[in-house]
Design an enzyme around this catalytic site. Structure first.
Site, PDB file in Angstrom:
ATOM      1  CE  LYS A   1      -4.492  -1.696   1.828  1.00 47.54           C
ATOM      2  NZ  LYS A   1      -5.430  -1.681   2.989  1.00 47.54           N
TER       3      LYS A   1
ATOM      4  NE  ARG B   1      -8.077  -8.428   1.753  1.00 45.56           N
ATOM      5  CZ  ARG B   1      -7.752  -7.857   0.711  1.00 45.56           C
ATOM      6  NH1 ARG B   1      -6.826  -6.741   0.735  1.00 45.56           N
ATOM      7  NH2 ARG B   1      -8.890  -7.722  -0.447  1.00 45.56           N
TER       8      ARG B   1
END
Length: 287
Positions: free
Chosen positions: A230, A264
């Site tokens: 991210k 995740r």
């Protein structure tokens, strides 16, 4: 009687399959969209998707998270029918080829969630925690499936404009406490919380949440961390999402030290290795 809802669960019941959370687990991301932020996670053809599913399971993924609606900032909105058309054939195919696989569905729409569970999925992962579909909580209660509750403000289309907080940790904590109470009233017991790194959060907000990640354990619910590749990783490092694997592994390891139960990720092998090394360091008995 003592209220046991907030006792941190050691297992999740996913359609009769028990996921043991006494050891941290890894979930592999498979995006069925053409515009997800990390190109390496986009799987368009069925053969390619099945190949990726098999690879992630072989590498140690406890379950797979399938998404057919891109939730990157500013992503296009698509209809329920489009999302379902992308998703259901893949759920059915993976369930057929890998019958022991546990499948999570990344959707905020109750109709999509119900259709996917009927097609063979086991867990619902809702980025909006029921905010974008008033029927979601009741649907989860009726389906009796584990529910991943993520924090976000607004929608994927406008969430960046809503990244304003006086105290980001307290706001996110209170958000979870309120929604978990609502779910308890409906009889939902398998709840996982996800702070929603990067969702309606600037980089400094995401790191403030990571700094206090261990404090979410006061809710005594399994904690999922999704930081894979991210912006909070690649922007400070001055690299791209494609170059953010090392930073992801580092931040996942930090999350493990702070109580993360589920990671995740786009890269299962590296995350499983991080869990193994962290567990070796966490052992109290020495030879």
């Amino acid at each position: 009687m003592k209220d046991t809802f907030f006792r941190k669960k050691a297992t999740l019941n996913a359609g009769g399959r028990l996921i043991d959370l006494s050891s941290p687990k890894v979930v592999g991301i498979i995006n069925l969209t053409p515009d997800s932020f990390f190109a390496g996670s986009r799987k368009q053809g069925m053969a390619e998707t099945l190949l990726q599913a098999g690879k992630m399971l072989d590498e140690g993924a406890a379950f797979l998270d399938l998404g057919a609606y891109s939730s990157r900032p500013g992503a296009d909105d698509i209809s329920v029918q489009q999302e379902t058309d992308r998703l259901l054939p893949v759920v059915e195919a993976i369930a057929e080829h890998f019958p022991d696989a546990v499948l999570s569905i990344d959707t905020f729409r109750s109709k999509v969630a119900e259709a996917a569970i009927k097609a063979g999925a086991h867990i619902i992962n809702d980025i909006s925690a029921g905010q974008l579909d008033d029927d979601m909580f009741a649907t989860i209660a009726r389906l009796h499936v584990p529910y991943i509750l993520m924090h976000m403000k607004g929608t994927p289309q406008n969430m960046l404009k809503q990244a304003h907080y006086e105290d980001v940790f307290n706001e996110v904590y209170d958000y979870f406490a309120e929604r978990c109470h609502q779910l308890k009233q409906l009889g939902v017991h398998d709840v996982i919380i996800d702070p929603g790194f990067g969702f309606a959060k600037k980089t400094e907000h995401s790191y403030a949440l990571m700094h206090r990640l261990q404090d979410f354990n006061m809710l005594q619910l399994p904690l999922l961390v999704g930081v894979s590749r991210k912006t909070m990783i690649y922007k400070p490092l001055g690299v791209t999402a494609e170059e953010a694997l090392n930073g992801t592994a580092i931040l996942n390891t930090i999350a493990l030290t702070k109580g993360a139960d589920i990671l995740r990720v786009h890269d299962v092998k590296e995350a499983v290795e991080a869990v193994k090394i962290w567990e070796m360091c966490s052992k109290t008995e020495m030879p």
